[in-house]
Write a protein that holds these residues in place. Sequence first.
Motif, PDB file in Angstrom:
ATOM      1  N   UNK A 229      43.059  78.058  77.275  1.00 32.36           N
ATOM      2  CA  UNK A 229      44.477  78.127  77.689  1.00 32.36           C
ATOM      3  C   UNK A 229      44.995  76.727  78.041  1.00 32.36           C
ATOM      4  N   UNK A 230      44.177  75.954  78.760  1.00 32.44           N
ATOM      5  CA  UNK A 230      44.609  74.610  79.187  1.00 32.44           C
ATOM      6  C   UNK A 230      44.817  73.698  77.970  1.00 32.44           C
ATOM      7  N   UNK A 231      43.864  73.749  77.037  1.00 25.26           N
ATOM      8  CA  UNK A 231      43.974  72.879  75.855  1.00 25.26           C
ATOM      9  C   UNK A 231      45.181  73.314  75.003  1.00 25.26           C
ATOM     10  N   UNK A 232      45.305  74.617  74.838  1.00 24.75           N
ATOM     11  CA  UNK A 232      46.412  75.126  74.008  1.00 24.75           C
ATOM     12  C   UNK A 232      47.760  74.700  74.596  1.00 24.75           C
ATOM     13  N   UNK A 233      47.895  74.797  75.913  1.00 22.89           N
ATOM     14  CA  UNK A 233      49.167  74.439  76.562  1.00 22.89           C
ATOM     15  C   UNK A 233      49.492  72.962  76.314  1.00 22.89           C
ATOM     16  N   UNK A 234      48.460  72.105  76.344  1.00 23.97           N
ATOM     17  CA  UNK A 234      48.690  70.672  76.112  1.00 23.97           C
ATOM     18  C   UNK A 234      49.111  70.404  74.674  1.00 23.97           C
ATOM     19  N   UNK A 235      48.458  71.111  73.726  1.00 23.33           N
ATOM     20  CA  UNK A 235      48.809  70.883  72.313  1.00 23.33           C
ATOM     21  C   UNK A 235      50.229  71.405  72.053  1.00 23.33           C
ATOM     22  N   UNK A 236      50.569  72.515  72.686  1.00 28.96           N
ATOM     23  CA  UNK A 236      51.937  73.034  72.509  1.00 28.96           C
ATOM     24  C   UNK A 236      52.957  72.023  73.054  1.00 28.96           C
ATOM     25  N   UNK A 237      52.611  71.385  74.173  1.00 32.55           N
ATOM     26  CA  UNK A 237      53.534  70.454  74.814  1.00 32.55           C
ATOM     27  C   UNK A 237      53.626  69.123  74.067  1.00 32.55           C
ATOM     28  N   UNK A 238      52.442  68.603  73.667  1.00 39.44           N
ATOM     29  CA  UNK A 238      52.414  67.228  73.135  1.00 39.44           C
ATOM     30  C   UNK A 238      52.359  67.158  71.620  1.00 39.44           C
ATOM     31  N   UNK A 239      52.107  68.283  70.950  1.00 43.93           N
ATOM     32  CA  UNK A 239      51.868  68.239  69.512  1.00 43.93           C
ATOM     33  C   UNK A 239      50.406  67.907  69.272  1.00 43.93           C
ATOM     34  N   UNK A 240      50.009  67.758  67.980  1.00 38.53           N
ATOM     35  CA  UNK A 240      48.597  67.524  67.665  1.00 38.53           C
ATOM     36  C   UNK A 240      48.005  66.347  68.444  1.00 38.53           C
ATOM     37  N   UNK A 241      46.773  66.539  68.954  1.00 44.41           N
ATOM     38  CA  UNK A 241      46.126  65.554  69.836  1.00 44.41           C
ATOM     39  C   UNK A 241      44.802  65.126  69.219  1.00 44.41           C
ATOM     40  N   UNK A 242      44.358  63.922  69.569  1.00 48.54           N
ATOM     41  CA  UNK A 242      43.127  63.385  68.960  1.00 48.54           C
ATOM     42  C   UNK A 242      41.916  64.271  69.293  1.00 48.54           C
ATOM     43  N   UNK A 243      40.931  64.255  68.389  1.00 43.35           N
ATOM     44  CA  UNK A 243      39.706  65.020  68.628  1.00 43.35           C
ATOM     45  C   UNK A 243      38.970  64.472  69.854  1.00 43.35           C
ATOM     46  N   UNK A 244      39.123  63.152  70.115  1.00 45.90           N
ATOM     47  CA  UNK A 244      38.454  62.569  71.292  1.00 45.90           C
ATOM     48  C   UNK A 244      38.943  63.255  72.564  1.00 45.90           C
ATOM     49  N   UNK A 245      40.226  63.515  72.631  1.00 47.99           N
ATOM     50  CA  UNK A 245      40.765  64.187  73.825  1.00 47.99           C
ATOM     51  C   UNK A 245      40.219  65.625  73.904  1.00 47.99           C
ATOM     52  N   UNK A 246      40.211  66.297  72.737  1.00 43.53           N
ATOM     53  CA  UNK A 246      39.706  67.677  72.703  1.00 43.53           C
ATOM     54  C   UNK A 246      38.233  67.716  73.152  1.00 43.53           C
ATOM     55  N   UNK A 247      37.441  66.772  72.636  1.00 37.68           N
ATOM     56  CA  UNK A 247      35.999  66.732  72.958  1.00 37.68           C
ATOM     57  C   UNK A 247      35.810  66.441  74.451  1.00 37.68           C
ATOM     58  N   UNK A 248      36.661  65.565  74.971  1.00 36.95           N
ATOM     59  CA  UNK A 248      36.607  65.253  76.412  1.00 36.95           C
ATOM     60  C   UNK A 248      36.829  66.522  77.246  1.00 36.95           C
ATOM     61  N   UNK A 249      37.787  67.344  76.830  1.00 32.51           N
ATOM     62  CA  UNK A 249      38.049  68.589  77.578  1.00 32.51           C
ATOM     63  C   UNK A 249      36.878  69.556  77.426  1.00 32.51           C
ATOM     64  N   UNK A 250      36.407  69.722  76.170  1.00 28.50           N
ATOM     65  CA  UNK A 250      35.358  70.714  75.900  1.00 28.50           C
ATOM     66  C   UNK A 250      34.080  70.382  76.680  1.00 28.50           C
TER      67      UNK A 250
END
Length: 359
Positions: free
Chosen positions: A10-31
């Motif tokens: 939910x947290x990651x999805x909300x950020x992508x909805x807000x900011x548009x596509x985000x780098x995989x580095x950011x996604x990996x950092x969250x995961x």
Amino acid sequence: MNTGNADLIRIIRAQVQKRGPISFAWFMQQALYHPEHGYYSSGRCVIGRKGDYFTNVAVGPLFGQLLAAQFSEIWERLGKMNNFVIVEQGAHDGQFAWDVLEFVQKRLPEFFDALRYRILEPFPILEEQQRQRLEAFGDKVEWRDSPEPFTGVHFSNELLDAMPVRLISDGTEKLVGLNGDNFVFVERPVDKTRFNQAALEWIDQIAGNLQRGYVIAIDYGFLDEEFERNVQVRARHRHLDSSFEQIGDADVTMSVHWKSIVERAQANGLRVAGFTDQHHFLTGIICQFDRGGSPERPAGDWGQSPLPDSAKAKRELQTLLHPEMLGRAFQVLALAKDVNVEVPPLAGFEFARQLDQSR
Ligand SMILES: C[S@@+](CC[C@H](N)C(=O)[O-])C[C@H]1O[C@@H](n2cnc3c(N)ncnc32)[C@H](O)[C@@H]1O
């Protein structure tokens, strides 16, 4: 359909909805490292037979014992100084530290008296696990949440492959976007940018804090030409097909691009003290034990070899050394500051080839 930790998704999805596509580095950092829900930072990751994957450390104590001998040789080279610091980063549950300290205390008491063991640990839940495991060693062990100046050796096993990376290849970057509620990769053209910025910043930091001594990093990767930008996702000893499965419940890694780390280290004033695969590295240390030191290569008294005579310990050795198991999968890089790296090499690099022939 994405699977994994519902809150994190939910947290990651909300950020992508807000900011548009985000780098995989950011996604990996969250995961992996989201303060509350990340796979590592939440303490959810379990390594070993009952967990998600094996590491050298999980194979058994022999790995730490052989490395302890290598650290002892480094201590001797630095003049058997007092307050020699072993800095470990990515110490996870403290098992490697335990294997090293127990061996040194029993077999190398002079070295034990001179050393301090410093764990760099940003995650409180892991620090707590380490403190419990290492309680018997009292104030021999200390914790820091970021690097500080030290003389000695910085050690890591499978730290670099867990650092967030951007997925950049041939002028295109894969970003994490959404299709409805599901994460998907979205490609965008990109200027030539470092895909492994976190690993490069890591070596900047360590080089800046190393006053004299070595950095030894063990990980799986490629020197350069054969480098494969493949993200691996592992859970319960299975490779998953997608980075968007079991988000926050699975390990995400990318093989290490050794050449860029070496170049950055050299730019920071470090010199390469050796690069080889794990098979040759551990074999070099084992031979040093068997030799017990020689006039050409005075190793000091490493004590009795830890090499196994039980069937279990023999299996451990085979797993670490065998080319089809971990022996070829992992490489070892040693970097040095303010020490003579020319001759002879450290025991682990006795059988190493030149850096450009090491693959
Ligand atoms: C693949 S595990 C390896 C654990 C252990 N070294 C082993 O070999 O079993 C990677 C570890 O690196 C840790 N890690 C990742 N980034 C880190 C950082 N910047 N500082 C300290 N530890 C970090 C993770 O929390 C995790 O425990």
